[in-house]
Design a protein around this motif. Sequence first.
Motif, PDB file in Angstrom:
ATOM      1  N   UNK A 225       0.798  -1.228   0.000  1.00 19.46           N
ATOM      2  CA  UNK A 225       0.000   0.000   0.000  1.00 19.46           C
ATOM      3  C   UNK A 225       0.831   1.279   0.000  1.00 19.46           C
ATOM      4  N   UNK A 226       2.069   1.210   0.459  1.00 27.96           N
ATOM      5  CA  UNK A 226       2.911   2.409   0.515  1.00 27.96           C
ATOM      6  C   UNK A 226       4.046   2.393  -0.494  1.00 27.96           C
ATOM      7  N   UNK A 227       4.294   1.237  -1.111  1.00 26.23           N
ATOM      8  CA  UNK A 227       5.394   1.083  -2.064  1.00 26.23           C
ATOM      9  C   UNK A 227       6.746   1.419  -1.449  1.00 26.23           C
ATOM     10  N   UNK A 228       6.854   1.227  -0.164  1.00 29.74           N
ATOM     11  CA  UNK A 228       8.118   1.355   0.548  1.00 29.74           C
ATOM     12  C   UNK A 228       7.988   0.553   1.840  1.00 29.74           C
ATOM     13  N   UNK A 229       9.123   0.230   2.441  1.00 28.08           N
ATOM     14  CA  UNK A 229       9.081  -0.534   3.679  1.00 28.08           C
ATOM     15  C   UNK A 229       8.675   0.363   4.845  1.00 28.08           C
ATOM     16  N   UNK A 230       8.317  -0.263   5.955  1.00 27.34           N
ATOM     17  CA  UNK A 230       7.968   0.501   7.151  1.00 27.34           C
ATOM     18  C   UNK A 230       9.142   1.362   7.605  1.00 27.34           C
ATOM     19  N   UNK A 231      10.350   0.814   7.568  1.00 25.92           N
ATOM     20  CA  UNK A 231      11.537   1.571   7.981  1.00 25.92           C
ATOM     21  C   UNK A 231      11.749   2.782   7.094  1.00 25.92           C
ATOM     22  N   UNK A 232      11.570   2.617   5.791  1.00 28.12           N
ATOM     23  CA  UNK A 232      11.731   3.748   4.866  1.00 28.12           C
ATOM     24  C   UNK A 232      10.683   4.823   5.162  1.00 28.12           C
ATOM     25  N   UNK A 233       9.459   4.404   5.423  1.00 26.88           N
ATOM     26  CA  UNK A 233       8.392   5.352   5.737  1.00 26.88           C
ATOM     27  C   UNK A 233       8.690   6.088   7.046  1.00 26.88           C
ATOM     28  N   UNK A 234       9.157   5.346   8.045  1.00 27.17           N
ATOM     29  CA  UNK A 234       9.482   5.944   9.340  1.00 27.17           C
ATOM     30  C   UNK A 234      10.564   7.005   9.186  1.00 27.17           C
ATOM     31  N   UNK A 235      11.546   6.747   8.339  1.00 28.88           N
ATOM     32  CA  UNK A 235      12.603   7.734   8.101  1.00 28.88           C
ATOM     33  C   UNK A 235      12.057   8.989   7.434  1.00 28.88           C
ATOM     34  N   UNK A 236      11.069   8.834   6.527  1.00 27.72           N
ATOM     35  CA  UNK A 236      10.447  10.005   5.895  1.00 27.72           C
ATOM     36  C   UNK A 236       9.757  10.868   6.945  1.00 27.72           C
ATOM     37  N   UNK A 237       9.048  10.228   7.864  1.00 28.14           N
ATOM     38  CA  UNK A 237       8.357  10.965   8.934  1.00 28.14           C
ATOM     39  C   UNK A 237       9.365  11.672   9.827  1.00 28.14           C
ATOM     40  N   UNK A 238      10.419  10.970  10.225  1.00 24.75           N
ATOM     41  CA  UNK A 238      11.424  11.551  11.109  1.00 24.75           C
ATOM     42  C   UNK A 238      12.147  12.721  10.455  1.00 24.75           C
ATOM     43  N   UNK A 239      12.512  12.564   9.196  1.00 23.10           N
ATOM     44  CA  UNK A 239      13.221  13.643   8.490  1.00 23.10           C
ATOM     45  C   UNK A 239      12.290  14.841   8.297  1.00 23.10           C
ATOM     46  N   UNK A 240      11.007  14.587   8.055  1.00 23.14           N
ATOM     47  CA  UNK A 240      10.053  15.692   7.941  1.00 23.14           C
ATOM     48  C   UNK A 240       9.972  16.496   9.224  1.00 23.14           C
ATOM     49  N   UNK A 241       9.971  15.795  10.369  1.00 19.72           N
ATOM     50  CA  UNK A 241       9.951  16.495  11.662  1.00 19.72           C
ATOM     51  C   UNK A 241      11.263  17.247  11.874  1.00 19.72           C
ATOM     52  N   UNK A 242      12.359  16.664  11.433  1.00 23.68           N
ATOM     53  CA  UNK A 242      13.665  17.328  11.554  1.00 23.68           C
ATOM     54  C   UNK A 242      13.667  18.640  10.773  1.00 23.68           C
ATOM     55  N   UNK A 243      13.045  18.648   9.602  1.00 25.04           N
ATOM     56  CA  UNK A 243      12.972  19.872   8.801  1.00 25.04           C
ATOM     57  C   UNK A 243      12.253  20.982   9.563  1.00 25.04           C
ATOM     58  N   UNK A 244      11.201  20.601  10.275  1.00 26.54           N
ATOM     59  CA  UNK A 244      10.478  21.581  11.083  1.00 26.54           C
ATOM     60  C   UNK A 244      11.372  22.146  12.175  1.00 26.54           C
ATOM     61  N   UNK A 245      12.114  21.271  12.860  1.00 25.40           N
ATOM     62  CA  UNK A 245      12.978  21.715  13.950  1.00 25.40           C
ATOM     63  C   UNK A 245      14.167  22.535  13.436  1.00 25.40           C
ATOM     64  N   UNK A 246      14.643  22.217  12.246  1.00 26.25           N
ATOM     65  CA  UNK A 246      15.768  22.966  11.677  1.00 26.25           C
ATOM     66  C   UNK A 246      15.381  24.414  11.379  1.00 26.25           C
ATOM     67  N   UNK A 247      14.085  24.669  11.272  1.00 28.66           N
ATOM     68  CA  UNK A 247      13.631  26.036  11.056  1.00 28.66           C
ATOM     69  C   UNK A 247      13.559  26.853  12.330  1.00 28.66           C
ATOM     70  N   UNK A 248      13.858  26.225  13.455  1.00 22.11           N
ATOM     71  CA  UNK A 248      13.836  26.916  14.740  1.00 22.11           C
ATOM     72  C   UNK A 248      15.261  27.099  15.248  1.00 22.11           C
ATOM     73  N   UNK A 249      15.648  28.317  15.566  1.00 20.00           N
ATOM     74  CA  UNK A 249      17.030  28.636  15.891  1.00 20.00           C
ATOM     75  C   UNK A 249      17.541  27.968  17.158  1.00 20.00           C
ATOM     76  N   UNK A 250      16.652  27.626  18.083  1.00 20.87           N
ATOM     77  CA  UNK A 250      17.100  27.117  19.375  1.00 20.87           C
ATOM     78  C   UNK A 250      17.314  25.605  19.388  1.00 20.87           C
ATOM     79  N   UNK A 251      17.371  24.978  18.204  1.00 23.46           N
ATOM     80  CA  UNK A 251      17.649  23.542  18.127  1.00 23.46           C
ATOM     81  C   UNK A 251      18.953  23.321  17.360  1.00 23.46           C
ATOM     82  N   UNK A 252      19.907  22.593  17.969  1.00 23.11           N
ATOM     83  CA  UNK A 252      21.113  22.253  17.218  1.00 23.11           C
ATOM     84  C   UNK A 252      20.920  20.905  16.541  1.00 23.11           C
ATOM     85  N   UNK A 253      21.782  20.602  15.576  1.00 29.85           N
ATOM     86  CA  UNK A 253      21.604  19.424  14.743  1.00 29.85           C
ATOM     87  C   UNK A 253      21.686  18.139  15.566  1.00 29.85           C
ATOM     88  N   UNK A 254      22.595  18.097  16.522  1.00 32.46           N
ATOM     89  CA  UNK A 254      22.745  16.890  17.345  1.00 32.46           C
ATOM     90  C   UNK A 254      21.468  16.636  18.141  1.00 32.46           C
TER      91      UNK A 254
END
Length: 289
Positions: A225-254
């Motif tokens: 149904x997703x044409x990707x594995x669960x792990x691949x999908x989970x990484x998409x969700x996590x990276x999407x949230x990371x993009x949101x946090x990267x837009x906030x100055x008070x969060x460092x990459x680590x």
Amino acid sequence: MKAIECRLPQEIDKSFIVFQERGTYFPYPWHYHPEYELVLITKSTGRRMVGDHIGYFDEEDLVFMGPALPHVWVNDEKYANGNGDTEAEAIVIQFVEGFLGDFFLNIPELEPLKKMLQRSKRGMAISGKAREQINCLMKKMLHQNGLQRLSSLFAIFDILSTCREYELLANPNYQQTVQASNCSDRFSKITDHIMRNFSSDIPLHEIAAVGNMSITAFCNFFKQHHKMTFTEYLNVVRVGHACKLLGEKDHNVVGIAYDCGYNSLANFNRQFKKIKNMTPSEYRKTLSI
């Protein structure tokens, strides 16, 4: 031919989906989904089926479809066999009717758009100047974020609202055979669990239990149904949230890496670059922070 429900991954910091499909051929079978969808073919040729309509697609082909309308894009044999001159590529935009709120479409200015959305239930092949303008906007959206991307979608809505250059595809008497099932409910339970727990480890046995399936059945269901594995999908969700946090100055990459569920900075950087084609630091620079 039974249509299956398919879903594209949606980034947690986005209200609608902009997705680039790229591969030897388009992998999705005869399927449907609850979102409105714009499909722009940028590379490849073949046949497309929308409802009971069968047509031919080429580069720059643009189709707008309403929810639950079964469809499929079948590449010419040379692509399916891996002998095409280039990879098959498409840009897809998906949105649900209430993605900007329950009352958004009820404002007077959007009455023409509401009529166009009604027509899209049969599928619409857009042509002429409208297609040129929308195709240009969709290509730009791949490199846009936030308000720019939303603004481009509104520009597309404006063009669709006044568009007269289109062909309705499915017959007006076409009866959709999609039947309600527990599939959507299962999708909702699984997605909700992912969204609530993506910052922690989600073992396969846990997420499979949410869908009331064995691990093997869950993996097959998810990939179908997703044409990707669960792990691949989970990484998409996590990276999407990371993009949101990267837009906030008070969060460092680590800190962002660990907040998004990664146990090592190296793995976070690797997954981020795989999905965004740039490192987290490079992405942050594009935001002009």
